[in-house]
Design a protein around this motif. Structure first.
Motif, PDB file in Angstrom:
ATOM      1  N   MET A   1       0.936  -1.088   0.388  1.00  0.00           N
ATOM      2  CA  MET A   1      -0.341  -0.344   0.033  1.00  0.00           C
ATOM      3  C   MET A   1       1.094   1.330  -0.106  1.00  0.00           C
ATOM      4  SD  MET A   1      -2.533   1.673   2.376  1.00  0.00           S
ATOM      5  CE  MET A   1      -3.255  -0.102   2.786  1.00  0.00           C
ATOM      6  N   ARG A   2       0.402   2.276  -0.976  1.00  0.00           N
ATOM      7  CA  ARG A   2       1.322   3.414  -1.689  1.00  0.00           C
ATOM      8  C   ARG A   2       0.680   4.970  -0.083  1.00  0.00           C
ATOM      9  NH1 ARG A   2       4.616   0.814  -2.398  1.00  0.00           N
ATOM     10  NH2 ARG A   2       5.189  -0.011  -5.043  1.00  0.00           N
ATOM     11  N   ALA A   3      -0.578   4.741  -0.568  1.00  0.00           N
ATOM     12  CA  ALA A   3      -1.574   6.058  -0.191  1.00  0.00           C
ATOM     13  C   ALA A   3      -2.637   5.435   0.436  1.00  0.00           C
ATOM     14  CB  ALA A   3      -1.536   6.785  -1.090  1.00  0.00           C
ATOM     15  N   LEU A   4      -3.835   6.018   1.606  1.00  0.00           N
ATOM     16  CA  LEU A   4      -4.686   5.544   1.999  1.00  0.00           C
ATOM     17  C   LEU A   4      -5.885   6.678   1.627  1.00  0.00           C
ATOM     18  CD1 LEU A   4      -6.516   3.402   3.144  1.00  0.00           C
ATOM     19  CD2 LEU A   4      -5.830   3.837   5.093  1.00  0.00           C
ATOM     20  N   ILE A   5      -6.595   6.458   1.485  1.00  0.00           N
ATOM     21  CA  ILE A   5      -7.655   7.943   1.872  1.00  0.00           C
ATOM     22  C   ILE A   5      -9.147   7.230   1.711  1.00  0.00           C
ATOM     23  CG2 ILE A   5      -9.397   9.213   0.463  1.00  0.00           C
ATOM     24  CD1 ILE A   5      -7.429   9.126  -2.163  1.00  0.00           C
ATOM     25  N   ALA A   6      -9.493   7.556   3.319  1.00  0.00           N
ATOM     26  CA  ALA A   6     -10.719   6.943   4.044  1.00  0.00           C
ATOM     27  C   ALA A   6     -11.669   7.769   4.387  1.00  0.00           C
ATOM     28  CB  ALA A   6     -10.142   6.416   5.846  1.00  0.00           C
ATOM     29  N   CYS A   7     -12.523   7.662   3.573  1.00  0.00           N
ATOM     30  CA  CYS A   7     -14.338   7.717   3.477  1.00  0.00           C
ATOM     31  C   CYS A   7     -15.666   7.606   4.358  1.00  0.00           C
ATOM     32  CB  CYS A   7     -14.295   8.485   2.308  1.00  0.00           C
ATOM     33  SG  CYS A   7     -13.538   8.557   0.761  1.00  0.00           S
ATOM     34  N   ASP A   8     -16.259   8.527   5.019  1.00  0.00           N
ATOM     35  CA  ASP A   8     -17.590   7.622   5.955  1.00  0.00           C
ATOM     36  C   ASP A   8     -18.499   7.548   4.884  1.00  0.00           C
ATOM     37  OD1 ASP A   8     -17.838  10.444   5.903  1.00  0.00           O
ATOM     38  OD2 ASP A   8     -18.402  10.176   8.126  1.00  0.00           O
ATOM     39  N   LEU A   9     -19.281   6.960   5.754  1.00  0.00           N
ATOM     40  CA  LEU A   9     -20.245   6.694   4.615  1.00  0.00           C
ATOM     41  C   LEU A   9     -21.306   7.996   4.395  1.00  0.00           C
ATOM     42  CD1 LEU A   9     -22.248   4.577   3.450  1.00  0.00           C
ATOM     43  CD2 LEU A   9     -23.282   5.219   5.268  1.00  0.00           C
ATOM     44  N   THR A  10     -21.453   8.906   5.205  1.00  0.00           N
ATOM     45  CA  THR A  10     -21.627  10.226   4.521  1.00  0.00           C
ATOM     46  C   THR A  10     -20.944  10.922   3.274  1.00  0.00           C
ATOM     47  OG1 THR A  10     -23.015  10.596   6.938  1.00  0.00           O
ATOM     48  CG2 THR A  10     -23.131  12.511   5.152  1.00  0.00           C
ATOM     49  N   PHE A  11     -20.034  10.804   4.057  1.00  0.00           N
ATOM     50  CA  PHE A  11     -19.010  11.498   2.313  1.00  0.00           C
ATOM     51  C   PHE A  11     -19.243  10.934   1.384  1.00  0.00           C
ATOM     52  CE2 PHE A  11     -15.353  12.057  -0.249  1.00  0.00           C
ATOM     53  CZ  PHE A  11     -15.378  12.952  -0.364  1.00  0.00           C
ATOM     54  N   SER A  12     -18.959   9.865   1.665  1.00  0.00           N
ATOM     55  CA  SER A  12     -18.910   8.758   0.319  1.00  0.00           C
ATOM     56  C   SER A  12     -19.709   8.831  -0.282  1.00  0.00           C
ATOM     57  CB  SER A  12     -18.877   7.330   0.800  1.00  0.00           C
ATOM     58  OG  SER A  12     -17.778   6.714   1.331  1.00  0.00           O
ATOM     59  N   HIS A  62       2.816   4.371 -10.326  1.00  0.00           N
ATOM     60  CA  HIS A  62       0.906   5.637 -10.686  1.00  0.00           C
ATOM     61  C   HIS A  62      -0.033   4.585  -9.624  1.00  0.00           C
ATOM     62  CE1 HIS A  62      -2.551   6.802 -13.210  1.00  0.00           C
ATOM     63  NE2 HIS A  62      -3.028   6.088 -13.028  1.00  0.00           N
ATOM     64  N   LEU A  63      -0.454   5.430  -8.810  1.00  0.00           N
ATOM     65  CA  LEU A  63      -1.635   5.316  -7.531  1.00  0.00           C
ATOM     66  C   LEU A  63      -3.084   5.733  -8.341  1.00  0.00           C
ATOM     67  CD1 LEU A  63      -0.197   7.281  -4.671  1.00  0.00           C
ATOM     68  CD2 LEU A  63       0.739   4.654  -5.164  1.00  0.00           C
ATOM     69  N   LYS A  64      -3.460   4.090  -7.977  1.00  0.00           N
ATOM     70  CA  LYS A  64      -4.834   4.453  -8.808  1.00  0.00           C
ATOM     71  C   LYS A  64      -6.056   3.145  -6.894  1.00  0.00           C
ATOM     72  CE  LYS A  64      -4.504   0.671 -11.395  1.00  0.00           C
ATOM     73  NZ  LYS A  64      -5.456  -0.153 -12.613  1.00  0.00           N
ATOM     74  N   PRO A  65      -7.103   4.082  -7.589  1.00  0.00           N
ATOM     75  CA  PRO A  65      -7.823   3.620  -5.941  1.00  0.00           C
ATOM     76  C   PRO A  65      -8.462   2.396  -6.511  1.00  0.00           C
ATOM     77  CG  PRO A  65      -8.843   4.937  -7.526  1.00  0.00           C
ATOM     78  CD  PRO A  65      -7.980   5.227  -8.008  1.00  0.00           C
ATOM     79  N   ALA A  66      -8.032   0.968  -5.687  1.00  0.00           N
ATOM     80  CA  ALA A  66      -8.790  -0.427  -5.807  1.00  0.00           C
ATOM     81  C   ALA A  66     -10.243  -0.334  -5.919  1.00  0.00           C
ATOM     82  CB  ALA A  66      -7.848  -1.170  -4.747  1.00  0.00           C
ATOM     83  N   ARG A  67     -10.561  -1.537  -6.415  1.00  0.00           N
ATOM     84  CA  ARG A  67     -11.713  -1.760  -6.647  1.00  0.00           C
ATOM     85  C   ARG A  67     -12.114  -2.928  -6.098  1.00  0.00           C
ATOM     86  NH1 ARG A  67     -14.803   0.884 -10.801  1.00  0.00           N
ATOM     87  NH2 ARG A  67     -13.530   1.193 -12.044  1.00  0.00           N
ATOM     88  N   PRO A  68     -12.921  -2.244  -5.439  1.00  0.00           N
ATOM     89  CA  PRO A  68     -14.205  -3.391  -4.460  1.00  0.00           C
ATOM     90  C   PRO A  68     -14.420  -4.547  -5.534  1.00  0.00           C
ATOM     91  CG  PRO A  68     -15.634  -1.480  -4.852  1.00  0.00           C
ATOM     92  CD  PRO A  68     -14.326  -1.326  -5.703  1.00  0.00           C
TER      93      PRO A  68
END
Length: 113
Positions: A1-12, A62-68
């Motif tokens: 893991m190179r970076a982490l972005i956390a979001c709560d349900l409301t923001f998401s 190159h960073l990109k978000p992981a798909r669930p």
């Protein structure tokens, strides 16, 4: 893991709704349900993809978000009047037979039989 972005349900929910032009009621419904709809989750992925681009610099990975993982549909229990292994009355095989029979009759009619 190179970076982490956390979001709560409301923001998401609100971020996914905003980028997809979904009315605020759609975001609020997702918050009440306690989970994002597939559309809101896909839209949130796009928001996070843009956010991840801020971390991309020359010479770095190159960073990109992981798909669930995709959601599997919940298994439906059989109807009360139907056994779990029973076939429906008009299954695909029966329908296919009727189609083949109808085509044979049409060909016979066209050939003057």
């Amino acid at each position: 893991m190179r970076a982490l972005i956390a979001c709560d349900l409301t923001f998401s929910a609100h971020a996914g709704a905003a980028i997809g032009l979904v009315p605020v009621g759609g975001a609020e419904a997702a918050i009440e349900d306690g989970k994002l709809t597939d559309t809101l989750a896909e839209n949130l992925y796009e928001v996070l993809n843009i956010a991840a681009s801020m971390f991309n610099v020359v010479g770095a990975d190159h960073l990109k978000p992981a798909r669930p993982p995709p959601r599997r549909p919940a298994a439906r229990p059989p109807a009360a009047d139907q056994h779990a292994d029973a076939r429906p009355a008009r299954g695909p095989r029966r329908l296919h037979r009727r189609v083949r029979r109808r085509r044979a009759l049409d060909r016979a009619a066209l050939s003057g039989w």
